[in-house]
Motif scaffolding. Structure first.
Motif, PDB file in Angstrom:
ATOM      1  N   PRO A 186      -6.455  -9.330   1.329  1.00 32.77           N
ATOM      2  CA  PRO A 186      -5.446 -10.048   1.171  1.00 32.77           C
ATOM      3  C   PRO A 186      -5.531 -10.872  -0.240  1.00 32.77           C
ATOM      4  N   ASP A 187      -4.401 -10.731  -0.990  1.00 35.60           N
ATOM      5  CA  ASP A 187      -4.463 -11.392  -2.127  1.00 35.60           C
ATOM      6  C   ASP A 187      -3.864 -12.873  -2.450  1.00 35.60           C
ATOM      7  N   HIS A 188      -3.256 -13.138  -1.197  1.00 33.82           N
ATOM      8  CA  HIS A 188      -3.009 -14.624  -1.006  1.00 33.82           C
ATOM      9  C   HIS A 188      -2.211 -14.675   0.316  1.00 33.82           C
ATOM     10  N   ASP A 189      -1.787 -15.850   0.792  1.00 38.11           N
ATOM     11  CA  ASP A 189      -1.063 -15.811   2.155  1.00 38.11           C
ATOM     12  C   ASP A 189       0.153 -15.299   2.350  1.00 38.11           C
ATOM     13  N   GLY A 190       0.865 -14.902   1.108  1.00 41.71           N
ATOM     14  CA  GLY A 190       2.001 -14.228   1.238  1.00 41.71           C
ATOM     15  C   GLY A 190       2.222 -12.771   1.632  1.00 41.71           C
ATOM     16  N   PRO A 191       3.235 -12.251   1.565  1.00 39.44           N
ATOM     17  CA  PRO A 191       3.534 -10.909   1.908  1.00 39.44           C
ATOM     18  C   PRO A 191       2.658  -9.861   1.106  1.00 39.44           C
ATOM     19  N   GLU A 192       2.320 -10.209   0.093  1.00 42.54           N
ATOM     20  CA  GLU A 192       1.665  -9.019  -0.840  1.00 42.54           C
ATOM     21  C   GLU A 192       0.305  -8.699  -0.517  1.00 42.54           C
ATOM     22  N   ARG A 193      -0.056  -7.205  -0.433  1.00 39.34           N
ATOM     23  CA  ARG A 193      -1.353  -7.013  -0.158  1.00 39.34           C
ATOM     24  C   ARG A 193      -1.947  -6.043  -1.069  1.00 39.34           C
ATOM     25  N   ARG A 194      -3.148  -6.061  -1.434  1.00 45.08           N
ATOM     26  CA  ARG A 194      -3.922  -5.535  -2.432  1.00 45.08           C
ATOM     27  C   ARG A 194      -4.519  -4.217  -1.973  1.00 45.08           C
ATOM     28  N   ILE A 195      -4.315  -3.229  -2.419  1.00 46.79           N
ATOM     29  CA  ILE A 195      -4.980  -1.856  -2.206  1.00 46.79           C
ATOM     30  C   ILE A 195      -5.815  -1.490  -3.464  1.00 46.79           C
ATOM     31  N   ASN A 196      -7.117  -1.160  -3.106  1.00 46.75           N
ATOM     32  CA  ASN A 196      -7.867  -0.770  -4.386  1.00 46.75           C
ATOM     33  C   ASN A 196      -8.075   0.614  -4.468  1.00 46.75           C
ATOM     34  N   VAL A 197      -7.974   1.439  -5.425  1.00 46.52           N
ATOM     35  CA  VAL A 197      -7.756   2.713  -5.683  1.00 46.52           C
ATOM     36  C   VAL A 197      -9.060   3.095  -6.645  1.00 46.52           C
ATOM     37  N   VAL A 198     -10.006   3.585  -5.924  1.00 44.46           N
ATOM     38  CA  VAL A 198     -11.087   3.719  -6.664  1.00 44.46           C
ATOM     39  C   VAL A 198     -11.514   5.274  -7.194  1.00 44.46           C
ATOM     40  N   GLN A 199     -12.365   5.434  -8.144  1.00 40.57           N
ATOM     41  CA  GLN A 199     -12.620   6.747  -8.638  1.00 40.57           C
ATOM     42  C   GLN A 199     -12.594   7.937  -7.711  1.00 40.57           C
ATOM     43  N   GLY A 200     -11.634   8.930  -7.920  1.00 40.55           N
ATOM     44  CA  GLY A 200     -11.374  10.127  -6.911  1.00 40.55           C
ATOM     45  C   GLY A 200     -10.467   9.972  -5.984  1.00 40.55           C
ATOM     46  N   THR A 239       5.309   3.095   0.570  1.00 39.02           N
ATOM     47  CA  THR A 239       6.687   2.755   0.348  1.00 39.02           C
ATOM     48  C   THR A 239       6.775   1.243   0.582  1.00 39.02           C
ATOM     49  N   ASP A 240       5.859   0.522   1.077  1.00 44.68           N
ATOM     50  CA  ASP A 240       5.502  -0.770   1.234  1.00 44.68           C
ATOM     51  C   ASP A 240       5.882  -1.629  -0.094  1.00 44.68           C
ATOM     52  N   PRO A 241       6.823  -2.338  -0.143  1.00 43.01           N
ATOM     53  CA  PRO A 241       7.286  -3.199  -1.527  1.00 43.01           C
ATOM     54  C   PRO A 241       6.385  -4.563  -1.539  1.00 43.01           C
ATOM     55  N   GLY A 242       5.668  -4.694  -0.566  1.00 43.71           N
ATOM     56  CA  GLY A 242       4.666  -5.907  -0.759  1.00 43.71           C
ATOM     57  C   GLY A 242       3.146  -5.409  -0.937  1.00 43.71           C
ATOM     58  N   VAL A 243       3.093  -4.318  -1.394  1.00 44.00           N
ATOM     59  CA  VAL A 243       1.783  -3.556  -1.946  1.00 44.00           C
ATOM     60  C   VAL A 243       1.441  -3.746  -3.532  1.00 44.00           C
ATOM     61  N   VAL A 244       0.441  -4.242  -3.837  1.00 44.07           N
ATOM     62  CA  VAL A 244       0.003  -4.066  -5.219  1.00 44.07           C
ATOM     63  C   VAL A 244      -0.982  -3.106  -5.145  1.00 44.07           C
ATOM     64  N   LEU A 245      -1.167  -2.057  -5.986  1.00 44.59           N
ATOM     65  CA  LEU A 245      -2.352  -1.133  -6.402  1.00 44.59           C
ATOM     66  C   LEU A 245      -3.136  -1.473  -7.480  1.00 44.59           C
ATOM     67  N   GLN A 265      -3.327  -3.674 -12.350  1.00 45.81           N
ATOM     68  CA  GLN A 265      -2.383  -3.875 -11.181  1.00 45.81           C
ATOM     69  C   GLN A 265      -0.995  -3.353 -11.141  1.00 45.81           C
ATOM     70  N   TYR A 266      -0.586  -2.766 -10.163  1.00 40.64           N
ATOM     71  CA  TYR A 266       0.681  -1.985 -10.368  1.00 40.64           C
ATOM     72  C   TYR A 266       1.470  -2.323  -9.049  1.00 40.64           C
ATOM     73  N   TRP A 267       2.756  -2.697  -9.277  1.00 37.29           N
ATOM     74  CA  TRP A 267       3.626  -3.056  -8.352  1.00 37.29           C
ATOM     75  C   TRP A 267       4.715  -1.881  -8.335  1.00 37.29           C
ATOM     76  N   HIS A 268       4.652  -0.924  -7.392  1.00 38.06           N
ATOM     77  CA  HIS A 268       5.661   0.130  -7.466  1.00 38.06           C
ATOM     78  C   HIS A 268       6.930  -0.165  -7.392  1.00 38.06           C
ATOM     79  N   ALA A 269       7.245  -0.931  -6.491  1.00 37.71           N
ATOM     80  CA  ALA A 269       8.581  -1.417  -6.037  1.00 37.71           C
ATOM     81  C   ALA A 269       9.450  -1.942  -7.414  1.00 37.71           C
ATOM     82  N   THR A 270       9.107  -2.458  -8.135  1.00 39.09           N
ATOM     83  CA  THR A 270       9.824  -2.956  -9.500  1.00 39.09           C
ATOM     84  C   THR A 270       9.151  -2.197 -10.595  1.00 39.09           C
ATOM     85  N   GLY A 271       8.188  -1.216 -10.717  1.00 41.36           N
ATOM     86  CA  GLY A 271       7.522  -0.870 -11.735  1.00 41.36           C
ATOM     87  C   GLY A 271       6.740  -1.442 -12.670  1.00 41.36           C
TER      88      GLY A 271
END
Length: 193
Positions: free
Chosen positions: A11-25, A31-37, A150-156
């Protein structure tokens, strides 16, 4: 497994945004607009792609460009395979190839005197976008510093934070976050240089 989709959520904070870490490989499609990669890059490159109409986006993170010549199975571990997995994952989730747009990050030259892997990765990624007709709308490649992206796909929207000059710290952080690369299958052949 190299190229496997990651799903490390913190969790990034108490709001709806969730963080997903993408590691090497790895790569991730959502499709979740609340995700930050997010990812941490040195000489590696991350492609952030999306279809803004379908509301689907993703990120990959590759270590070496590989070689896109037909029959080159070693390349399937790196850039070529990583890009194909990301594009195909986006298409499976509802994206259309003609609407794909993306940003490229990473490719730093962290150590002098060695092969400039960052340059090779950057050149490969730019060429891939051009060959595949994917619109490049931004990013930051090359340079001499690692990056946290950090990348928010919903907005680019993308945010990049430069890391300090300590290449060893970037490598250590990336290594701690990544899975070990499995050794290639051996047919018993030995190649001498």
């Amino acid at each position: 497994m190299i190229g496997a989709s990651s799903l490390r959520e913190t969790p990034d904070h108490d709001g709806p945004e969730r963080r997903i870490n993408v590691v090497q490989g790895e790569y991730q499609v959502t499709t979740d607009p609340g995700v930050v990669l997010t990812t941490l890059l040195g000489s590696c490159v991350a492609a952030c792609m999306r279809d803004p109409v379908a509301g689907v986006g993703g990120m990959n993170h590759f270590l070496l460009p590989g070689d896109d010549r037909e029959g080159d199975t070693e390349s399937l571990r790196y850039g070529v395979h990583s890009m194909e997995l990301l594009v195909n994952g986006l298409l499976r989730a509802g994206a259309r190839r003609d609407r794909l747009e993306g940003k490229l990050f990473g490719g730093a030259r962290l150590l002098r005197g060695l092969t400039d892997i960052g340059e090779l990765n950057s050149t490969f990624a730019e060429g891939f976008f051009q060959r595949e007709g994917i619109r490049l709308v931004g990013g930051s490649l090359r340079g001499e510093h690692g990056r946290r992206v950090q990348y928010w796909h919903a907005t680019g929207r993308a945010r990049q934070m430069a890391l300090g000059n300590d290449a060893a710290a970037v490598f250590d952080a990336e290594r701690r976050r990544s899975k070990p690369t499995p050794a290639p299958a051996s047919d018993g052949a030995l190649e001498l240089f």
